[in-house]
Design a protein around this motif. Structure first.
Motif, PDB file in Angstrom:
ATOM      1  N   ILE A  53       0.827  -1.210   0.000  1.00  0.00           N
ATOM      2  CA  ILE A  53       0.000   0.000   0.000  1.00  0.00           C
ATOM      3  C   ILE A  53       0.863   1.263   0.000  1.00  0.00           C
ATOM      4  O   ILE A  53       0.562   2.230  -0.702  1.00  0.00           O
ATOM      5  N   LEU A  54       1.938   1.261   0.771  1.00  0.00           N
ATOM      6  CA  LEU A  54       2.766   2.460   0.904  1.00  0.00           C
ATOM      7  C   LEU A  54       3.586   2.705  -0.366  1.00  0.00           C
ATOM      8  O   LEU A  54       3.814   1.783  -1.146  1.00  0.00           O
ATOM      9  N   PRO A  55       4.076   3.947  -0.553  1.00  0.00           N
ATOM     10  CA  PRO A  55       4.759   4.258  -1.820  1.00  0.00           C
ATOM     11  C   PRO A  55       6.198   3.753  -1.913  1.00  0.00           C
ATOM     12  O   PRO A  55       6.785   3.758  -2.998  1.00  0.00           O
ATOM     13  N   PHE A  56       6.804   3.339  -0.786  1.00  0.00           N
ATOM     14  CA  PHE A  56       8.243   3.088  -0.773  1.00  0.00           C
ATOM     15  C   PHE A  56       8.665   1.921  -1.666  1.00  0.00           C
ATOM     16  O   PHE A  56       9.731   1.938  -2.262  1.00  0.00           O
ATOM     17  N   ARG A  57       7.829   0.907  -1.728  1.00  0.00           N
ATOM     18  CA  ARG A  57       8.145  -0.239  -2.593  1.00  0.00           C
ATOM     19  C   ARG A  57       8.299   0.217  -4.042  1.00  0.00           C
ATOM     20  O   ARG A  57       9.163  -0.270  -4.768  1.00  0.00           O
ATOM     21  N   TYR A  58       7.474   1.146  -4.470  1.00  0.00           N
ATOM     22  CA  TYR A  58       7.475   1.593  -5.870  1.00  0.00           C
ATOM     23  C   TYR A  58       8.642   2.522  -6.158  1.00  0.00           C
ATOM     24  O   TYR A  58       8.911   2.816  -7.321  1.00  0.00           O
ATOM     25  N   MET A  59       9.330   2.952  -5.076  1.00  0.00           N
ATOM     26  CA  MET A  59      10.481   3.835  -5.250  1.00  0.00           C
ATOM     27  C   MET A  59      11.779   3.055  -5.375  1.00  0.00           C
ATOM     28  O   MET A  59      12.828   3.653  -5.550  1.00  0.00           O
ATOM     29  N   PHE A  60      11.727   1.716  -5.237  1.00  0.00           N
ATOM     30  CA  PHE A  60      12.965   0.936  -5.369  1.00  0.00           C
ATOM     31  C   PHE A  60      12.701  -0.507  -5.778  1.00  0.00           C
ATOM     32  O   PHE A  60      13.133  -0.943  -6.832  1.00  0.00           O
ATOM     33  N   SER A  61      11.976  -1.230  -4.947  1.00  0.00           N
ATOM     34  CA  SER A  61      11.866  -2.677  -5.131  1.00  0.00           C
ATOM     35  C   SER A  61      11.020  -3.083  -6.333  1.00  0.00           C
ATOM     36  O   SER A  61      11.351  -4.069  -7.019  1.00  0.00           O
ATOM     37  N   PHE A  62       9.959  -2.358  -6.613  1.00  0.00           N
ATOM     38  CA  PHE A  62       8.988  -2.748  -7.652  1.00  0.00           C
ATOM     39  C   PHE A  62       9.646  -2.961  -9.016  1.00  0.00           C
ATOM     40  O   PHE A  62       9.431  -4.014  -9.650  1.00  0.00           O
ATOM     41  N   PRO A  63      10.466  -2.013  -9.514  1.00  0.00           N
ATOM     42  CA  PRO A  63      11.123  -2.261 -10.812  1.00  0.00           C
ATOM     43  C   PRO A  63      12.026  -3.500 -10.799  1.00  0.00           C
ATOM     44  O   PRO A  63      12.088  -4.243 -11.781  1.00  0.00           O
ATOM     45  N   ILE A  64      12.691  -3.737  -9.668  1.00  0.00           N
ATOM     46  CA  ILE A  64      13.598  -4.906  -9.591  1.00  0.00           C
ATOM     47  C   ILE A  64      12.776  -6.188  -9.592  1.00  0.00           C
ATOM     48  O   ILE A  64      13.151  -7.183 -10.225  1.00  0.00           O
ATOM     49  N   GLU A  65      11.635  -6.166  -8.877  1.00  0.00           N
ATOM     50  CA  GLU A  65      10.786  -7.364  -8.856  1.00  0.00           C
ATOM     51  C   GLU A  65      10.299  -7.699 -10.265  1.00  0.00           C
ATOM     52  O   GLU A  65      10.221  -8.877 -10.637  1.00  0.00           O
ATOM     53  N   ILE A  66       9.970  -6.690 -11.062  1.00  0.00           N
ATOM     54  CA  ILE A  66       9.529  -6.928 -12.442  1.00  0.00           C
ATOM     55  C   ILE A  66      10.690  -7.482 -13.266  1.00  0.00           C
ATOM     56  O   ILE A  66      10.557  -8.470 -13.978  1.00  0.00           O
ATOM     57  N   MET A  67      11.854  -6.837 -13.108  1.00  0.00           N
ATOM     58  CA  MET A  67      13.055  -7.239 -13.868  1.00  0.00           C
ATOM     59  C   MET A  67      13.403  -8.690 -13.620  1.00  0.00           C
ATOM     60  O   MET A  67      13.839  -9.408 -14.521  1.00  0.00           O
ATOM     61  N   MET A  68      13.231  -9.123 -12.372  1.00  0.00           N
ATOM     62  CA  MET A  68      13.666 -10.464 -12.006  1.00  0.00           C
ATOM     63  C   MET A  68      12.547 -11.482 -12.171  1.00  0.00           C
ATOM     64  O   MET A  68      12.721 -12.650 -11.809  1.00  0.00           O
ATOM     65  N   GLY A  69      11.396 -11.023 -12.654  1.00  0.00           N
ATOM     66  CA  GLY A  69      10.287 -11.947 -12.896  1.00  0.00           C
ATOM     67  C   GLY A  69       9.709 -12.523 -11.608  1.00  0.00           C
ATOM     68  O   GLY A  69       9.217 -13.652 -11.591  1.00  0.00           O
ATOM     69  N   LYS A  70       9.743 -11.741 -10.512  1.00  0.00           N
ATOM     70  CA  LYS A  70       9.280 -12.250  -9.225  1.00  0.00           C
ATOM     71  C   LYS A  70       7.782 -12.009  -9.002  1.00  0.00           C
ATOM     72  O   LYS A  70       7.240 -12.481  -8.011  1.00  0.00           O
ATOM     73  N   ILE A  71       7.150 -11.239  -9.888  1.00  0.00           N
ATOM     74  CA  ILE A  71       5.720 -10.986  -9.717  1.00  0.00           C
ATOM     75  C   ILE A  71       4.980 -11.260 -11.026  1.00  0.00           C
ATOM     76  O   ILE A  71       5.557 -11.177 -12.113  1.00  0.00           O
TER      77      ILE A  71
END
Lengths: 262, 264
Positions: B207-225
């Motif tokens: 819910i909070l914005p912090f994930r989208y400021m760092f982790s979210f792009p990496i999770e997409i890149m690594m195919g984790k979601i």
């Protein structure tokens, strides 16, 4: 000697009085420091929620190491990094000559010119946590172990003071090292990991070139009863070598310094 | 737009004045990633660690080296300083310039060059640890992550901008920046992957914005979601961008009503 101690005391006292002028800011800074410390410990705890050992270190041993590293970091941030930052800024702005003309050892003067007194409460809290983790490990270090720990701890402070002073001196050629605190922070944070994580070439680099073990690992090992007492002799030798090299480099660098203000 | 192009060019010129700091950034980043990789290699564990294999954790550490250079859009210090010393009055308030866009131009200038610092550190890290890496830059996942990088940068920019505007009311706002970096470290995945965080906190993280400021792009890149998780992640990120943008507007207009500057 007494003159130098008196000057050190006066700078220290002045800095505390400056900080206490704005008490609200001071206590906010203390709160933030304690919060960062808790985040470090929480991170270690969460990592050990997924793994059992890191390079043979258990969770409570790693938490003890993290606490000791943070005490080390706090002392570095208290006494050393602010002065190094101020030295870099003085060289950049050409104000170093105001220190060079004083009738006192310049290296001493620039090394004690600034302190950051908001680390004091954090050091106390971390000190209490060290005893807490030793209790959880059911370890009661002997007086000799505590003495060995303190000697290695002070050796580490002196080694890294020498290394940071050496790095800061390069400002005389590079002029602007506005992010010098960043490299110091990275090096100090690296001490939160046990040096046993390194193998082969990395082990050579981080045992001899940047002796990270003196940041926290070796003192912690002494408290845990796993220490190598020969390291005290090695550390003393390393301290003399690094302080000697940094002094020689400082004298060499001053010949290339040019002022902008006098 | 020409005025903002001028700010952008001035920012680029400023970056090239001193090369010493750039060297320190690269060295510091390399040291940091070497530490992290050494930790993951020394871990004794069987199976997944926080939802990641050891190679994935090493990949995460390597990507984390150059992520801040792309995604850390942080005008906080400059805005705080200009409000406190009053230079914002002469520089912006008396001119037909949007402060939001002016600062954005400077940030774009900085990141146009800082991306190369990140690449230098990243390429050295890739060269050292290539045999552990699990991400390919020619994969669909990498392409899907690129808009997330831009979105993360814009969310960080809006949050930093909004926090700095509190300098209109408070003499000391630096603690807000400290809190943001702490939240990014613990809830955003910049210190350890968010997969390590206990399950009870995972909803809060989404819910909070912090994930989208760092982790979210990496999770997409690594195919984790999954695809649907990527879609809802983008939606949440865009909502946070919009919400923080509105906050910036409100704080700016209210701040100007109470602001006084001397000199300049």
């Amino acid at each position: 000697m007494m003159r130098y101690l008196k000057i050190f005391y006066l700078y220290w006292k002045m800095r505390i009085l400056q900080n206490l002028e704005y008490r609200f800011n001071y206590f906010i800074g203390v709160f933030i420091d304690l919060f960062w410390a808790s985040i470090t410990l929480i991170s270690v705890d969460w990592i050990f929620g997924q793994v059992n050992l890191i390079a043979g270190w258990s969770k409570n041993e790693a938490l003890l190491l993290a606490c000791i590293n943070m005490v080390f970091a706090s002392l570095i941030w208290y006494f050393i990094i602010p002065s190094m930052d101020f030295l870099a800024e003085s060289i950049h702005k050409g104000n170093l000559d105001f220190y060079l003309i004083r009738p006192i050892n310049t290296r001493f003067l620039v090394s004690v010119s600034k302190f950051s007194s908001d680390q004091f409460i954090r050091i106390i809290v971390l000190g209490l946590l060290i005893f807490h983790f030793l209790n959880l490990l059911q370890i009661t270090p002997s007086l000799l172990q505590w003495l060995g720990f303190l000697v290695l701890f002070v050796i580490g402070l002196l080694i890294f003071y020498g290394i940071f002073f050496l790095i800061t001196t390069t400002t005389i050629w590079l002029i602007n090292l506005s992010n010098i605190q960043f490299i110091f922070q990275v090096i100090v944070d690296a001490g939160a990991y046990p040096v046993d994580i390194f193998r082969n070439t990395l082990k050579l680099v981080f045992y001899y070139l940047i002796p990270l073990g003196f940041l926290a690992t070796f003192p912690t090992q002494v408290l845990l009863g796993k220490g190598d007492w020969k390291l005290i002799g090695v550390g003393l030798l390393a301290t003399l070598v690094i302080l000697g090299i940094s002094q020689w480099f400082w004298n060499f660098a001053l010949k290339h310094y040019s002022s902008a203000s006098s | 737009m020409r005025k903002y192009w001028a700010f952008y060019k001035a920012g680029l010129g400023k970056m090239f004045v001193y090369r010493g700091p750039m060297l320190l950034w690269v060295l510091g980043n390399i040291l940091h990633v070497v530490m992290l990789v050494a930790v993951w290699l020394s871990v004794r564990s069987y199976g997944l660690i926080g939802g990641y294999t050891k190679n994935e954790l090493i990949t995460y550490a390597v990507i984390s080296v150059f992520m801040p250079w792309i995604i850390s859009w942080n005008p906080f210090s400059a805005i705080k300083r200009e409000i406190k010393d009053g230079s914002i009055a002469g520089k912006i308030l008396l001119k037909p310039v949007s402060y939001y866009l002016e600062r954005l131009s400077w940030e774009l200038a900085w990141h146009s060059m800082s991306i190369f610092i990140g690449l230098a550190a990243g390429l050295i890290a890739v060269a050292i640890f290539y045999r552990f890496l699990t991400v390919s830059i020619i994969s669909p996942e990498f392409l899907f992550s690129l808009p997330a990088l831009l979105l993360g940068g814009l969310i960080q920019y809006n949050l930093s901008f909004a926090m700095a505007l509190f300098a209109f009311w408070f003499s000391e706002v630096e603690p807000l920046s400290g809190l943001k970096w702490m939240a990014l470290a613990i809830l955003g995945g910049s210190s350890i992957p968010i997969g390590f965080i206990p399950n009870s906190f995972q909803i809060l993280i989404k819910i909070l914005p912090f994930r989208y400021m760092f982790s979210f792009p990496i999770e997409i890149m690594m195919g984790k979601i999954s695809g649907s998780q990527i879609f809802f992640g983008y939606l949440t990120g865009i909502l946070w961008f919009g919400l923080l943008f509105v906050c910036c507007k409100i704080l700016w207009s209210k701040g100007l009503k109470v602001y006084t500057a001397v000199g300049n």
